[in-house]
Design an enzyme around this catalytic site. Structure first.
Site, PDB file in Angstrom:
ATOM      1  N   GLU A  26       1.624 -16.026  12.386  1.00 16.65           N
ATOM      2  CA  GLU A  26       2.284 -15.603  11.158  1.00 16.65           C
ATOM      3  C   GLU A  26       3.704 -16.158  11.132  1.00 16.65           C
ATOM      4  OE1 GLU A  26       2.140 -11.409  10.289  1.00 16.65           O
ATOM      5  OE2 GLU A  26      -0.042 -11.338  10.488  1.00 16.65           O
ATOM      6  N   HIS A  85       6.225 -12.924   4.996  1.00 18.44           N
ATOM      7  CA  HIS A  85       5.434 -13.315   6.158  1.00 18.44           C
ATOM      8  C   HIS A  85       4.071 -13.786   5.678  1.00 18.44           C
ATOM      9  CE1 HIS A  85       3.835  -9.193   5.787  1.00 18.44           C
ATOM     10  NE2 HIS A  85       2.820  -9.585   6.548  1.00 18.44           N
ATOM     11  N   HIS A  87      -0.270 -14.187   6.288  1.00 17.46           N
ATOM     12  CA  HIS A  87      -1.512 -13.691   6.872  1.00 17.46           C
ATOM     13  C   HIS A  87      -2.435 -14.902   6.980  1.00 17.46           C
ATOM     14  CE1 HIS A  87      -1.095  -9.217   5.416  1.00 17.46           C
ATOM     15  NE2 HIS A  87      -0.237  -9.531   6.368  1.00 17.46           N
ATOM     16  N   ASP A  98       1.710  -3.704   8.596  1.00 13.99           N
ATOM     17  CA  ASP A  98       2.851  -3.995   7.718  1.00 13.99           C
ATOM     18  C   ASP A  98       3.489  -2.690   7.225  1.00 13.99           C
ATOM     19  OD1 ASP A  98       2.383  -6.736   7.974  1.00 13.99           O
ATOM     20  OD2 ASP A  98       1.199  -6.834   6.129  1.00 13.99           O
TER      21      ASP A  98
END
Length: 148
Positions: A26, A85, A87, A98
């Site tokens: 990530e 971020h 995935h 998260d």
């Protein structure tokens, strides 16, 4: 009315490129600009090192780097708009991890899914606001992305 995040195309492209370059880990970073609880505008992005123990399924911005970025934002008269971020192998929505890590009420959390929904370019970008009015845990609210 849903909150809005104004995300300029060049910044969105840079985040997508970072997500692709980091896969299968990530990527993560911080968004700067003009913050408001109902509508924020991204003016800058700051990639950061992911120091999570399991960087393929989690992200954690290096604390020293985060502090340095916050200081740069302040020196540029920008506010913390939110975070981003990726995935690499998951949906563009927030995971339980998260939600456990979310700590900035009313800030945007942009998530890039590299799995997306089919086609040649499977990447999908979505944004969520962390709502925590009680201080005892909160939830993500889907945010409208405006792309000028």
């Amino acid at each position: 009315m849903a909150p809005t995040l104004v995300l300029p195309d060049p910044i969105e492209r840079a985040i997508l490129e970072a997500a692709r370059a980091s896969a299968p880990r990530e990527c993560c970073g911080i968004l700067g600009g003009e913050f408001a609880p109902g509508a924020s505008r991204v003016r800058s992005h700051y990639p950061a090192r992911n120091v999570a123990d399991e960087p393929r399924t989690r992200y954690r911005i290096d604390p020293e780097e985060q502090l340095s970025i916050f200081e740069r934002l302040e020196s540029r008269d920008e506010e913390i708009v939110g975070f981003y971020h990726s995935h690499p192998r998951g949906p563009p929505g927030p995971s339980a991890t998260d939600a456990e890590a979310a700590a900035w009420p009313d800030r945007s959390y942009v998530i890039v899914s590299l799995e997306g929904s089919g086609g040649d370019d499977n990447a999908v970008v979505r944004s969520w606001r962390w709502r925590d009015a009680s201080g005892e845990g909160g939830q993500f609210e889907r945010e409208r992305l405006e792309r000028p």
